[in-house]
Scaffold this motif. Structure first.
Motif, PDB file in Angstrom:
ATOM      1  N   THR A 116      34.938  -8.277  -3.081  1.00 46.03           N
ATOM      2  CA  THR A 116      33.809  -7.538  -2.510  1.00 46.03           C
ATOM      3  C   THR A 116      32.510  -8.315  -2.715  1.00 46.03           C
ATOM      4  O   THR A 116      31.713  -8.475  -1.783  1.00 46.03           O
ATOM      5  CB  THR A 116      33.718  -6.135  -3.133  1.00 46.03           C
ATOM      6  OG1 THR A 116      34.932  -5.431  -2.842  1.00 46.03           O
ATOM      7  CG2 THR A 116      32.533  -5.362  -2.585  1.00 46.03           C
ATOM      8  N   ARG A 120      30.429  -9.939   0.552  1.00 41.52           N
ATOM      9  CA  ARG A 120      29.060  -9.483   0.831  1.00 41.52           C
ATOM     10  C   ARG A 120      28.053 -10.611   0.701  1.00 41.52           C
ATOM     11  O   ARG A 120      27.193 -10.795   1.567  1.00 41.52           O
ATOM     12  CB  ARG A 120      28.691  -8.335  -0.108  1.00 41.52           C
ATOM     13  CG  ARG A 120      29.404  -7.050   0.241  1.00 41.52           C
ATOM     14  CD  ARG A 120      29.045  -5.929  -0.706  1.00 41.52           C
ATOM     15  NE  ARG A 120      29.775  -4.718  -0.343  1.00 41.52           N
ATOM     16  CZ  ARG A 120      29.893  -3.673  -1.130  1.00 41.52           C
ATOM     17  NH1 ARG A 120      29.339  -3.662  -2.328  1.00 41.52           N
ATOM     18  NH2 ARG A 120      30.572  -2.613  -0.720  1.00 41.52           N
ATOM     19  N   LYS A 121      28.147 -11.363  -0.401  1.00 37.98           N
ATOM     20  CA  LYS A 121      27.163 -12.416  -0.674  1.00 37.98           C
ATOM     21  C   LYS A 121      27.281 -13.593   0.288  1.00 37.98           C
ATOM     22  O   LYS A 121      26.284 -14.068   0.813  1.00 37.98           O
ATOM     23  CB  LYS A 121      27.339 -12.904  -2.115  1.00 37.98           C
ATOM     24  CG  LYS A 121      26.417 -14.037  -2.510  1.00 37.98           C
ATOM     25  CD  LYS A 121      26.622 -14.364  -3.970  1.00 37.98           C
ATOM     26  CE  LYS A 121      26.741 -15.833  -4.175  1.00 37.98           C
ATOM     27  NZ  LYS A 121      27.020 -16.210  -5.531  1.00 37.98           N
ATOM     28  N   GLN A 126      31.826  -6.505   4.492  1.00 38.31           N
ATOM     29  CA  GLN A 126      32.114  -5.493   3.481  1.00 38.31           C
ATOM     30  C   GLN A 126      33.466  -5.702   2.801  1.00 38.31           C
ATOM     31  O   GLN A 126      33.702  -5.192   1.728  1.00 38.31           O
ATOM     32  CB  GLN A 126      32.047  -4.092   4.101  1.00 38.31           C
ATOM     33  CG  GLN A 126      30.649  -3.712   4.543  1.00 38.31           C
ATOM     34  CD  GLN A 126      29.629  -3.826   3.416  1.00 38.31           C
ATOM     35  OE1 GLN A 126      29.795  -3.252   2.351  1.00 38.31           O
ATOM     36  NE2 GLN A 126      28.569  -4.596   3.646  1.00 38.31           N
TER      37      GLN A 126
END
Length: 155
Positions: A116, A120-121, A126
């Motif tokens: 996750t 995201r980064k 997502q």
């Protein structure tokens, strides 16, 4: 105490500063040693969970082969152009291989959080896509050295 030791302590990042730095940077340089003793350095995106660095590596890479044979690694994350902007950290230790290789998305609770974070980064997603080419390496460092030369200007 030598001048270098005093200066090193002045520019060292606090644990909170280190977490913030590693939590926002995307690219690290991973140093391994090949079977013939030749050093190998490669760039890779990563995720930091506050205690471990997670690397999503191509399993058919020199890096992967090196680490399968010898899990010792040194990783550098740094930023800055001018001398008084330089910040970074070197993390070293032994990597662990986590999950299936290559990763196909099988349920693996230990990978939920790093996947996750990474998605995201680094990908703006997502959830983590799996391409059947990559797998996870985790470094919980034995040693961390950090620097933030911006601290020299404020003293």
């Amino acid at each position: 105490m030598s001048l270098a030791q005093r200066r090193g302590r002045k520019i060292m990042m606090s644990p909170g500063e280190l977490d913030a730095f590693l939590g926002t940077q995307r690219t690290c340089r991973v140093a391994t040693v090949s079977a013939d003793g030749t050093p190998h350095v490669s760039a890779l995106w990563f995720a930091w969970d506050g205690s471990s660095m997670w690397l999503y590596s191509v399993v058919r890479s020199r890096r992967w082969a090196d680490l399968r044979r010898d899990p010792r690694v040194a990783i550098v994350v740094d930023t800055g152009e001018e001398y008084d902007e330089l910040r970074g950290a070197e993390l070293s230790g032994r990597v662990e291989f986590v999950g299936e290789a290559p990763r196909t998305g099988e349920l693996h609770a230990e990978l939920d959080a790093p996947e996750t974070l990474f998605a995201r980064k680094n990908l703006g997603l997502q959830e983590m896509p799996h391409d059947g080419r990559h797998a996870w390496l985790r470094l919980t460092p034995d040693k961390v050295v950090s620097w933030d030369f911006r601290k020299l200007a404020s003293r």
